[in-house]
Motif scaffolding. Structure first.
Motif, PDB file in Angstrom:
ATOM      1  N   ASP A   4       0.885  -1.172   0.000  1.00 19.50           N
ATOM      2  CA  ASP A   4       0.000   0.000   0.000  1.00 19.50           C
ATOM      3  C   ASP A   4       0.916   1.213   0.000  1.00 19.50           C
ATOM      4  N   LEU A   5       0.832   2.020  -1.059  1.00 16.88           N
ATOM      5  CA  LEU A   5       1.788   3.118  -1.237  1.00 16.88           C
ATOM      6  C   LEU A   5       1.242   4.499  -0.871  1.00 16.88           C
ATOM      7  N   HIS A   6      -0.010   4.575  -0.424  1.00 14.08           N
ATOM      8  CA  HIS A   6      -0.603   5.899  -0.217  1.00 14.08           C
ATOM      9  C   HIS A   6      -1.218   5.980   1.177  1.00 14.08           C
ATOM     10  N   THR A   7      -0.462   6.572   2.109  1.00 13.26           N
ATOM     11  CA  THR A   7      -0.937   6.756   3.486  1.00 13.26           C
ATOM     12  C   THR A   7      -0.520   8.134   3.987  1.00 13.26           C
ATOM     13  N   HIS A   8      -1.293   8.642   4.922  1.00 13.28           N
ATOM     14  CA  HIS A   8      -1.050   9.974   5.497  1.00 13.28           C
ATOM     15  C   HIS A   8      -0.892   9.856   7.015  1.00 13.28           C
ATOM     16  N   HIS A   9      -0.701  10.973   7.699  1.00 13.70           N
ATOM     17  CA  HIS A   9      -0.652  10.953   9.161  1.00 13.70           C
ATOM     18  C   HIS A   9      -0.922  12.368   9.673  1.00 13.70           C
ATOM     19  N   PHE A  10      -0.760  12.578  10.965  1.00 14.78           N
ATOM     20  CA  PHE A  10      -1.252  13.801  11.605  1.00 14.78           C
ATOM     21  C   PHE A  10      -0.651  15.093  11.068  1.00 14.78           C
ATOM     22  N   ARG A  11       0.539  15.064  10.490  1.00 14.66           N
ATOM     23  CA  ARG A  11       1.196  16.306  10.097  1.00 14.66           C
ATOM     24  C   ARG A  11       0.403  17.105   9.055  1.00 14.66           C
ATOM     25  N   CYS A  12      -0.391  16.408   8.227  1.00 11.98           N
ATOM     26  CA  CYS A  12      -1.118  17.126   7.175  1.00 11.98           C
ATOM     27  C   CYS A  12      -2.320  17.889   7.721  1.00 11.98           C
ATOM     28  N   HIS A  14      -5.312  16.755   8.524  1.00 16.97           N
ATOM     29  CA  HIS A  14      -6.640  16.184   8.308  1.00 16.97           C
ATOM     30  C   HIS A  14      -6.594  14.662   8.315  1.00 16.97           C
ATOM     31  N   ALA A  15      -5.587  14.103   8.991  1.00 15.54           N
ATOM     32  CA  ALA A  15      -5.482  12.650   9.139  1.00 15.54           C
ATOM     33  C   ALA A  15      -5.201  12.325  10.605  1.00 15.54           C
ATOM     34  N   ASP A  16      -5.552  11.119  10.998  1.00 13.05           N
ATOM     35  CA  ASP A  16      -5.363  10.675  12.379  1.00 13.05           C
ATOM     36  C   ASP A  16      -4.158   9.761  12.483  1.00 13.05           C
ATOM     37  N   GLY A  17      -3.502   9.788  13.628  1.00  8.59           N
ATOM     38  CA  GLY A  17      -2.446   8.835  13.909  1.00  8.59           C
ATOM     39  C   GLY A  17      -1.075   9.290  13.477  1.00  8.59           C
ATOM     40  N   ASN A  18      -0.062   8.640  14.058  1.00  9.48           N
ATOM     41  CA  ASN A  18       1.311   8.936  13.668  1.00  9.48           C
ATOM     42  C   ASN A  18       1.803   7.877  12.683  1.00  9.48           C
ATOM     43  N   ILE A  19       3.006   8.058  12.179  1.00  4.95           N
ATOM     44  CA  ILE A  19       3.502   7.171  11.127  1.00  4.95           C
ATOM     45  C   ILE A  19       3.625   5.742  11.632  1.00  4.95           C
ATOM     46  N   TYR A  22       0.558   3.651  11.232  1.00  3.61           N
ATOM     47  CA  TYR A  22       0.297   3.154   9.879  1.00  3.61           C
ATOM     48  C   TYR A  22       1.199   1.959   9.548  1.00  3.61           C
ATOM     49  N   VAL A  23       2.430   2.002  10.012  1.00  5.35           N
ATOM     50  CA  VAL A  23       3.332   0.871   9.803  1.00  5.35           C
ATOM     51  C   VAL A  23       2.790  -0.362  10.518  1.00  5.35           C
ATOM     52  N   GLU A  24       2.375  -0.205  11.752  1.00  2.11           N
ATOM     53  CA  GLU A  24       1.815  -1.322  12.511  1.00  2.11           C
ATOM     54  C   GLU A  24       0.535  -1.841  11.861  1.00  2.11           C
ATOM     55  N   ALA A  25      -0.270  -0.932  11.348  1.00  2.00           N
ATOM     56  CA  ALA A  25      -1.495  -1.350  10.648  1.00  2.00           C
ATOM     57  C   ALA A  25      -1.152  -2.146   9.397  1.00  2.00           C
ATOM     58  N   GLY A  26      -0.084  -1.754   8.723  1.00  2.00           N
ATOM     59  CA  GLY A  26       0.358  -2.500   7.549  1.00  2.00           C
ATOM     60  C   GLY A  26       0.777  -3.910   7.899  1.00  2.00           C
ATOM     61  N   GLY A 228      -3.055   2.165  -3.714  1.00  2.00           N
ATOM     62  CA  GLY A 228      -2.953   3.070  -2.584  1.00  2.00           C
ATOM     63  C   GLY A 228      -4.300   3.230  -1.916  1.00  2.00           C
ATOM     64  N   SER A 229      -4.351   2.973  -0.627  1.00  2.00           N
ATOM     65  CA  SER A 229      -5.613   3.144   0.100  1.00  2.00           C
ATOM     66  C   SER A 229      -5.933   4.617   0.318  1.00  2.00           C
ATOM     67  N   ASP A 230      -4.890   5.466   0.288  1.00  2.00           N
ATOM     68  CA  ASP A 230      -5.060   6.884   0.640  1.00  2.00           C
ATOM     69  C   ASP A 230      -5.617   6.986   2.058  1.00  2.00           C
ATOM     70  N   ALA A 231      -5.078   6.129   2.934  1.00  2.00           N
ATOM     71  CA  ALA A 231      -5.566   6.068   4.311  1.00  2.00           C
ATOM     72  C   ALA A 231      -5.242   7.348   5.065  1.00  2.00           C
ATOM     73  N   HIS A 232      -6.279   7.902   5.683  1.00  2.00           N
ATOM     74  CA  HIS A 232      -6.114   9.044   6.571  1.00  2.00           C
ATOM     75  C   HIS A 232      -6.369   8.646   8.024  1.00  2.00           C
ATOM     76  N   LYS A 233      -6.569   7.365   8.225  1.00  2.00           N
ATOM     77  CA  LYS A 233      -6.610   6.771   9.561  1.00  2.00           C
ATOM     78  C   LYS A 233      -6.075   5.348   9.422  1.00  2.00           C
ATOM     79  N   PRO A 234      -5.375   4.856  10.432  1.00  2.00           N
ATOM     80  CA  PRO A 234      -4.701   3.562  10.301  1.00  2.00           C
ATOM     81  C   PRO A 234      -5.632   2.409   9.923  1.00  2.00           C
ATOM     82  N   ALA A 235      -6.877   2.460  10.332  1.00  2.00           N
ATOM     83  CA  ALA A 235      -7.809   1.365  10.067  1.00  2.00           C
ATOM     84  C   ALA A 235      -8.054   1.157   8.576  1.00  2.00           C
ATOM     85  N   ARG A 236      -7.739   2.161   7.736  1.00  2.00           N
ATOM     86  CA  ARG A 236      -7.987   2.023   6.306  1.00  2.00           C
ATOM     87  C   ARG A 236      -6.769   1.517   5.528  1.00  2.00           C
TER      88      ARG A 236
END
Length: 269
Positions: A4-12, A14-19, A22-26, A228-236
């Motif tokens: 999954d190549l498309h994930t975000h995190h809190f710095r932007c 409008h997304a939840d969680g830290n990096i 997302y790694v752990e979710a992966g 790319g999920s374009d996840a803005h929260k780890p669950a996605r």
């Protein structure tokens, strides 16, 4: 292999969680590769963080890169953490974006058109009062920007290439077959991949970006595809990955790709 190549995190903003989340979710999703690809700062603006709810500040970019590289080392052997970023495509600022992004060891850069004629592609009010001719002109302008982004040589992946339908589903029905086919041919010629982005389900359009109809044309023209999920929260993270792979097989694709050190890696479907 799953990625999954498309994930975000809190710095932007409008997304939840830290990096790390997302790694752990992966890992939990059974991925072998996860790409972190938060939004680039608005380099063309004077302020450090011109739009705090859209993108990270300029001063945060180095910390973002350092954090991803640290996690890449920490998780080696468990999951391959790739350093990516999602860059806006603003033609007037591309030399600046190119210069700044070249200073960092990105595995890949996703190029995304988020604005047409100075208005967000997700702003459904932009369509009010437009004639049928003007609808077509806006859609053509959108795809010409995508063409230019493919030609720029800056990007390995083009993000959500029909995302303008996100908050305006009738976008898909605006007749513009010629410019769409021209766009897909240019993308193929430039050797850039398009992503199947499953975040469309979070918008009014539902479904994926791009539509099956576009994917069928992309297959016909020999366009590379990635996920790319374009996840803005780890669950996605990895959302609908297996379903996308099956659909791509049905359409006629036999492989998809990811990028490491900006080198294309082909993976059988």
């Amino acid at each position: 292999m799953k990625f999954d190549l498309h994930t975000h995190h809190f710095r932007c903003g409008h997304a939840d969680g830290n990096i790390r989340d997302y790694v752990e979710a992966g890992i939990a999703a059974g991925l072998q590769v996860i790409g972190i690809s938060d939004h680039t700062p608005y380099f063309g603006e004077k302020e450090d963080q011109a739009f705090p709810r859209i993108a990270m500040g300029k001063s945060e970019l180095v910390h973002y890169v350092d954090e991803v590289l640290q996690l890449k080392q920490e998780y080696e052997g468990k999951i391959d953490v790739l350093l990516g970023i999602e860059s806006d495509y603003f033609p007037e600022h591309m030399p600046l974006y190119r210069s700044i992004l070249s200073e960092y060891p990105f595995d890949y850069i996703i190029g995304s058109v988020h604005s047409v004629r100075g208005v967000s592609i997700f702003n459904k009010n932009r369509w009010k009062g437009l004639s049928e001719k003007e609808h077509i002109e806006v859609k053509e302008d959108y795809y010409r920007l995508i063409q230019d982004s493919a030609r720029s040589g800056m990007f390995q992946i083009l993000g959500h290439i029909d995302a303008m339908k996100g908050n305006y589903p009738p976008f898909s029905d605006i007749p513009a077959t010629a410019v769409l086919d021209e766009t897909l041919q240019i993308i193929a010629q430039c050797g850039v991949a398009i992503e199947i982005n499953t975040s469309g389900k979070t918008k009014l359009s539902g479904g994926w970006y791009p539509s099956d109809a576009i994917l069928e044309r992309a297959c016909h023209f020999g366009v590379d595809v990635t996920f790319g999920s374009d996840a803005h929260k780890p669950a996605r993270v990895a959302d609908e990955l297996d379903t996308v792979a099956a659909r791509l097989k049905d359409i006629g694709f036999t492989e998809w790709v990811y990028y490491k050190n900006k080198q294309r890696v082909s993976v059988p479907l």
